[in-house]
Motif scaffolding. Structure first.
Motif, PDB file in Angstrom:
ATOM      1  N   ALA A  83      49.779  35.773  49.067  1.00 40.22           N
ATOM      2  CA  ALA A  83      49.291  34.392  49.161  1.00 40.22           C
ATOM      3  C   ALA A  83      49.232  33.928  50.613  1.00 40.22           C
ATOM      4  N   ALA A  84      50.221  34.309  51.416  1.00 43.30           N
ATOM      5  CA  ALA A  84      50.230  33.909  52.832  1.00 43.30           C
ATOM      6  C   ALA A  84      49.056  34.527  53.588  1.00 43.30           C
ATOM      7  N   ASP A  85      48.664  35.737  53.216  1.00 43.07           N
ATOM      8  CA  ASP A  85      47.510  36.380  53.846  1.00 43.07           C
ATOM      9  C   ASP A  85      46.227  35.638  53.505  1.00 43.07           C
ATOM     10  N   LEU A  86      46.069  35.309  52.233  1.00 46.60           N
ATOM     11  CA  LEU A  86      44.874  34.565  51.812  1.00 46.60           C
ATOM     12  C   LEU A  86      44.819  33.206  52.507  1.00 46.60           C
ATOM     13  N   ALA A  87      45.982  32.570  52.659  1.00 46.54           N
ATOM     14  CA  ALA A  87      46.030  31.270  53.330  1.00 46.54           C
ATOM     15  C   ALA A  87      45.609  31.384  54.793  1.00 46.54           C
ATOM     16  N   ALA A  88      46.063  32.437  55.479  1.00 44.65           N
ATOM     17  CA  ALA A  88      45.694  32.617  56.884  1.00 44.65           C
ATOM     18  C   ALA A  88      44.190  32.820  57.032  1.00 44.65           C
ATOM     19  N   VAL A  89      43.601  33.624  56.159  1.00 43.02           N
ATOM     20  CA  VAL A  89      42.154  33.851  56.200  1.00 43.02           C
ATOM     21  C   VAL A  89      41.414  32.553  55.894  1.00 43.02           C
ATOM     22  N   ARG A  90      41.889  31.817  54.901  1.00 41.99           N
ATOM     23  CA  ARG A  90      41.247  30.547  54.530  1.00 41.99           C
ATOM     24  C   ARG A  90      41.328  29.542  55.687  1.00 41.99           C
ATOM     25  N   ASP A  91      42.477  29.505  56.383  1.00 44.27           N
ATOM     26  CA  ASP A  91      42.639  28.553  57.488  1.00 44.27           C
ATOM     27  C   ASP A  91      41.574  28.736  58.563  1.00 44.27           C
ATOM     28  N   LEU A  92      41.216  29.975  58.857  1.00 43.99           N
ATOM     29  CA  LEU A  92      40.207  30.216  59.895  1.00 43.99           C
ATOM     30  C   LEU A  92      38.808  30.377  59.309  1.00 43.99           C
ATOM     31  N   GLY A  93      38.704  31.029  58.168  1.00 42.55           N
ATOM     32  CA  GLY A  93      37.394  31.335  57.604  1.00 42.55           C
ATOM     33  C   GLY A  93      36.852  30.310  56.635  1.00 42.55           C
ATOM     34  N   GLY A  94      37.740  29.490  56.084  1.00 41.91           N
ATOM     35  CA  GLY A  94      37.319  28.509  55.097  1.00 41.91           C
ATOM     36  C   GLY A  94      37.334  29.103  53.696  1.00 41.91           C
ATOM     37  N   LEU A 131      38.933  41.862  51.299  1.00 42.63           N
ATOM     38  CA  LEU A 131      38.843  43.171  50.658  1.00 42.63           C
ATOM     39  C   LEU A 131      40.199  43.841  50.732  1.00 42.63           C
ATOM     40  N   LEU A 132      40.700  44.309  49.617  1.00 43.10           N
ATOM     41  CA  LEU A 132      41.952  45.040  49.578  1.00 43.10           C
ATOM     42  C   LEU A 132      41.643  46.486  49.232  1.00 43.10           C
ATOM     43  N   ALA A 133      42.012  47.380  50.143  1.00 40.98           N
ATOM     44  CA  ALA A 133      41.759  48.806  49.926  1.00 40.98           C
ATOM     45  C   ALA A 133      43.072  49.559  49.815  1.00 40.98           C
ATOM     46  N   ARG A 134      43.017  50.627  49.060  1.00 40.09           N
ATOM     47  CA  ARG A 134      44.167  51.527  48.937  1.00 40.09           C
ATOM     48  C   ARG A 134      44.342  52.293  50.247  1.00 40.09           C
ATOM     49  N   PRO A 135      45.501  52.929  50.435  1.00 38.66           N
ATOM     50  CA  PRO A 135      45.714  53.699  51.670  1.00 38.66           C
ATOM     51  C   PRO A 135      44.662  54.777  51.933  1.00 38.66           C
ATOM     52  N   ASP A 136      44.011  55.287  50.874  1.00 40.03           N
ATOM     53  CA  ASP A 136      42.957  56.287  51.091  1.00 40.03           C
ATOM     54  C   ASP A 136      41.617  55.658  51.456  1.00 40.03           C
ATOM     55  N   GLY A 137      41.568  54.329  51.537  1.00 42.37           N
ATOM     56  CA  GLY A 137      40.358  53.620  51.936  1.00 42.37           C
ATOM     57  C   GLY A 137      39.479  53.163  50.791  1.00 42.37           C
ATOM     58  N   THR A 138      39.802  53.538  49.556  1.00 46.61           N
ATOM     59  CA  THR A 138      38.984  53.085  48.430  1.00 46.61           C
ATOM     60  C   THR A 138      39.291  51.629  48.123  1.00 46.61           C
ATOM     61  N   LEU A 139      38.265  50.897  47.798  1.00 49.40           N
ATOM     62  CA  LEU A 139      38.401  49.479  47.523  1.00 49.40           C
ATOM     63  C   LEU A 139      39.127  49.258  46.204  1.00 49.40           C
ATOM     64  N   ARG A 140      40.209  48.502  46.260  1.00 51.97           N
ATOM     65  CA  ARG A 140      40.968  48.163  45.066  1.00 51.97           C
ATOM     66  C   ARG A 140      40.417  46.893  44.433  1.00 51.97           C
ATOM     67  N   LEU A 141      40.227  45.883  45.265  1.00 52.05           N
ATOM     68  CA  LEU A 141      39.640  44.641  44.756  1.00 52.05           C
ATOM     69  C   LEU A 141      39.067  43.825  45.884  1.00 52.05           C
ATOM     70  N   SER A 142      38.208  42.913  45.492  1.00 49.51           N
ATOM     71  CA  SER A 142      37.589  41.985  46.420  1.00 49.51           C
ATOM     72  C   SER A 142      37.822  40.590  45.854  1.00 49.51           C
ATOM     73  N   THR A 143      38.285  39.708  46.699  1.00 52.45           N
ATOM     74  CA  THR A 143      38.542  38.347  46.276  1.00 52.45           C
ATOM     75  C   THR A 143      38.027  37.408  47.347  1.00 52.45           C
ATOM     76  N   GLU A 144      38.009  36.150  47.040  1.00 54.95           N
ATOM     77  CA  GLU A 144      37.632  35.131  48.024  1.00 54.95           C
ATOM     78  C   GLU A 144      38.774  34.149  48.158  1.00 54.95           C
ATOM     79  N   THR A 145      38.911  33.588  49.368  1.00 52.42           N
ATOM     80  CA  THR A 145      39.932  32.578  49.561  1.00 52.42           C
ATOM     81  C   THR A 145      39.532  31.340  48.787  1.00 52.42           C
ATOM     82  N   GLY A 146      40.520  30.646  48.276  1.00 51.80           N
ATOM     83  CA  GLY A 146      40.268  29.465  47.453  1.00 51.80           C
ATOM     84  C   GLY A 146      40.117  28.195  48.200  1.00 51.80           C
TER      85      GLY A 146
END
Length: 119
Positions: free
Chosen positions: A87-98, A104-119
């Motif tokens: 949640a703190a990561d999403l908040a930091a992105v939202r604070d600057l990006g809106g 994008l959250l990727a696994r250590p091998d680089g494959t995309l696990r999920l994509s979300t947007e800040t609220g």
């Protein structure tokens, strides 16, 4: 948040995942992150785990963007074993990006696990 199936990323999003993955590997840290600002510049960081300062990789990348004069974010990526962004990561992105900035959250091998947007 939605689970991602198949390659749905544009080249610029693939790039920030690759940069985040490289930061994680190069620094031997739990997470690597990269953000792309409104001008297309990228900022890459790993987890900061000092006795007096603890920041996630994504918080560090956002702080680097702010310190470099970024006025907004187009996208953010984090490479981690986590199931979802903190949640703190999403908040930091939202604070600057809106609201609506893609994270994008990727696994250590680089494959995309999920994509979300800040609220």
């Amino acid at each position: 948040m939605s689970e991602v199936v198949g390659p749905v990323l544009d080249p610029e999003d693939k790039k920030i995942i690759t940069l985040a993955r490289s930061a994680r590997a190069r620094n031997g840290v739990a997470e690597g992150a990269a953000v792309r600002d409104e001008t297309g510049r990228t900022y890459v960081a790993g987890t900061v785990d000092l006795e007096s300062l603890k920041l996630s990789a994504l918080q560090t990348a956002v702080a680097m963007a702010v310190a470099s004069g970024a006025k907004g974010l187009e996208a953010a990526a984090v490479v981690s074993a986590a199931e979802e962004p903190a949640a703190a990561d999403l908040a930091a992105v939202r604070d600057l990006g809106g609201a609506g900035t893609p994270v994008l959250l990727a696994r250590p091998d680089g494959t995309l696990r999920l994509s979300t947007e800040t609220g």
